[in-house]
Design an enzyme around this catalytic site. Structure first.
Site, PDB file in Angstrom:
ATOM      1  N   ARG A   1     -12.092 -59.896  39.110  1.00 48.27           N
ATOM      2  CA  ARG A   1     -10.666 -60.154  39.316  1.00 48.27           C
ATOM      3  C   ARG A   1      -9.815 -59.057  38.650  1.00 48.27           C
ATOM      4  O   ARG A   1     -10.064 -58.647  37.523  1.00 48.27           O
ATOM      5  CB  ARG A   1     -10.296 -61.515  38.725  1.00 48.27           C
ATOM      6  N   VAL A   2      -8.808 -58.597  39.376  1.00 45.08           N
ATOM      7  CA  VAL A   2      -7.842 -57.650  38.830  1.00 45.08           C
ATOM      8  C   VAL A   2      -6.456 -58.281  38.989  1.00 45.08           C
ATOM      9  O   VAL A   2      -6.145 -58.828  40.049  1.00 45.08           O
ATOM     10  CB  VAL A   2      -7.909 -56.302  39.593  1.00 45.08           C
TER      11      VAL A   2
ATOM     12  N   THR B   1      -3.858 -54.574  29.500  1.00 43.27           N
ATOM     13  CA  THR B   1      -4.283 -55.964  29.312  1.00 43.27           C
ATOM     14  C   THR B   1      -5.784 -56.127  29.517  1.00 43.27           C
ATOM     15  O   THR B   1      -6.425 -55.294  30.167  1.00 43.27           O
ATOM     16  CB  THR B   1      -3.554 -56.860  30.339  1.00 43.27           C
TER      17      THR B   1
ATOM     18  N   THR C   1       4.647 -59.690  32.762  1.00 41.96           N
ATOM     19  CA  THR C   1       3.532 -60.353  32.098  1.00 41.96           C
ATOM     20  C   THR C   1       3.491 -61.776  32.647  1.00 41.96           C
ATOM     21  O   THR C   1       4.494 -62.293  33.134  1.00 41.96           O
ATOM     22  CB  THR C   1       3.684 -60.305  30.558  1.00 41.96           C
ATOM     23  N   GLY C   2       2.319 -62.384  32.590  1.00 42.05           N
ATOM     24  CA  GLY C   2       2.181 -63.722  33.155  1.00 42.05           C
ATOM     25  C   GLY C   2       1.122 -63.742  34.246  1.00 42.05           C
ATOM     26  O   GLY C   2       0.243 -62.872  34.283  1.00 42.05           O
TER      27      GLY C   2
ATOM     28  N   THR D   1      -0.343 -59.780  27.579  1.00 43.49           N
ATOM     29  CA  THR D   1      -0.311 -58.388  28.041  1.00 43.49           C
ATOM     30  C   THR D   1       0.813 -57.637  27.351  1.00 43.49           C
ATOM     31  O   THR D   1       1.896 -58.188  27.167  1.00 43.49           O
ATOM     32  CB  THR D   1      -0.024 -58.392  29.561  1.00 43.49           C
TER      33      THR D   1
ATOM     34  N   SER E   1      -5.790 -60.424  24.112  1.00 44.24           N
ATOM     35  CA  SER E   1      -5.491 -60.189  25.531  1.00 44.24           C
ATOM     36  C   SER E   1      -5.199 -58.742  25.889  1.00 44.24           C
ATOM     37  O   SER E   1      -4.801 -58.460  27.020  1.00 44.24           O
ATOM     38  CB  SER E   1      -4.342 -61.080  25.979  1.00 44.24           C
TER      39      SER E   1
HETATM   40  C1  SD4 Z   1      -2.833 -60.641  34.442  1.00 42.79           C
HETATM   41  N1  SD4 Z   1      -0.515 -60.309  33.996  1.00 42.79           N
HETATM   42  O1  SD4 Z   1      -3.939 -60.149  34.338  1.00 42.79           O
HETATM   43  C2  SD4 Z   1      -1.809 -60.323  33.396  1.00 42.79           C
HETATM   44  C3  SD4 Z   1      -1.942 -61.329  32.298  1.00 42.79           C
HETATM   45  C4  SD4 Z   1      -0.736 -61.435  31.473  1.00 42.79           C
HETATM   46  O2  SD4 Z   1       0.539 -62.451  29.990  1.00 42.79           O
HETATM   47  O3  SD4 Z   1       0.181 -60.706  31.516  1.00 42.79           O
HETATM   48  N2  SD4 Z   1      -0.596 -62.366  30.696  1.00 42.79           N
HETATM   49  O4  SD4 Z   1      -2.528 -61.417  35.344  1.00 42.79           O
END
Ligand code: SD4
Length: 332
Positions: A220-221, A210, A243-244, A192, A87
């Site tokens: 997509r961003v 990430t 993160t998430g 991330t 990731s």
């Molecule tokens: C996203 N926040 O692209 C990032 C993905 C991520 O843990 O952090 N995942 O939405």
């Protein structure tokens, strides 16, 4: 409204500086932060287990008196170069069309910042983000423009997806077709790296990088390259990263919100919790909605919070190197 604790703190400051008449609340809050001694012990924190190796690299910079901005850049480059990481960086998962598009941003103690998004086929997006910060008049470059800038700056091309990932993507695609399913975002791969550091001068910086959600829509961003969402640093107050699920984090300008809550006097942990609660309050359906915040204040206090259990972060200080489980609101 000012909290009781803030009043208490302000009262002490008022006494210490021999105030004869009360100041405005904003003035007092600023003075309370100005009067704190600057921490001189470096510290670095970063999201998830891969943070341990990244912190170790950042620490080499910090223990030699280097700057927080150098530390966070060097630190997250370790994760970006890790072929086993699905990731972040070169080993990242692709979008649903098979393109690995990378997002990253960086911010220093002077509130300078740089960002790249939707960047394909270039090594070390975090360093490209730093180059945007230092060598252009802009904050953010995306897509082909970011790629062209990186090549002009001498960054290396990389071939993505790497073969193992490409194989996985092909299998996923076949499965989607057979089941006649609409492609779904995979919520299992979400690691991330966000890193925050304080150097020996008490200065703060942060970095976030990430490949975003696996099998996202092409184009997509997420939050990770967006200053204020995936990362925010205010050297007078503190720094935060996220993160998430990026879409939910963007909706509340997550990392900026955490820093502003710390400005109001909340501890890093409470600030992260309140940001998580704000996200929860704005969503009727929390299925798969994991969001996590990590923060540090100007005194080197750290804190985290996530919607669901399972989020952890790596912490490195002079005498400590460990993973810490984050508090959370809900069990999966
Ligand atoms: C996203 N926040 O692209 C990032 C993905 C991520 O843990 O952090 N995942 O939405």
């Amino acid at each position: 409204m000012l909290k009781r604790r803030t009043f208490f703190k302000l009262g002490l400051v008022g006494t210490a500086i021999g105030l004869t008449k009360p100041l405005e609340a904003g003035e007092l809050i600023k003075q309370s932060f100005d009067s704190e001694p600057k921490r001189s012990t470096p510290i670095v924190i970063s999201t998830w287990n891969h943070g341990l190796a990244a912190n170790a690299e950042a620490w080499k910079v910090l223990e030699n008196g280097g700057s927080a901005i150098d530390a966070v850049e060097k630190g997250v480059r370790v994760t970006e170069a890790d072929l086993t990481n699905r990731s972040v960086g070169i080993g990242g998962m692709p979008d649903r069309d098979g393109h690995v598009t990378l997002d990253a941003c960086i911010m220093d103690d002077k509130s300078r910042c740089g960002s790249v998004a939707f960047l394909e086929g270039i090594d070390h997006p975090i360093s490209v983000a730093r180059a945007v910060m230092e060598k252009t008049q802009h904050v953010m470059l995306v897509g082909e423009g970011a790629r062209q800038f990186a090549l002009d700056q001498g960054f290396q091309k990389i071939k993505t997806p790497i073969p193992e990932v490409n194989k996985q993507w092909k299998e996923w695609k076949k499965e989607q077709k057979e089941l006649n399913k609409r492609p779904e975002i995979n919520h299992e791969n979400h690691d991330t790296i966000g890193m925050l550091a304080m150097d020996a001068h008490g200065n703060l910086s942060g970095a976030c990088t990430t490949s975003g959600w696996a099998y996202k829509m092409h184009g997509r961003v997420g939050d990770s390259p967006i200053i204020g969402a995936g990362l925010f640093v205010d050297n007078e107050i503190g720094a935060a990263c996220a993160t998430g699920l990026g879409e939910a984090i963007i909706r509340i300008a997550g990392s900026h919100t955490v820093v502003e809550l710390m400005r109001q006097g909340y501890s890093p942990m409470d600030a992260c919790r309140l940001a998580v609660e704000r996200i929860i309050s704005k969503h009727d359906d929390l299925t798969n909605l994991q969001c996590c915040f990590l923060a540090i204040d100007k005194n080197g206090n750290v804190g985290a919070h996530s919607v669901y259990n399972g989020f952890n972060y790596a912490l490195k200080m002079v005498s400590t190197e460990k993973m810490v489980d984050s508090p959370f609101n809900r069990n999966w």
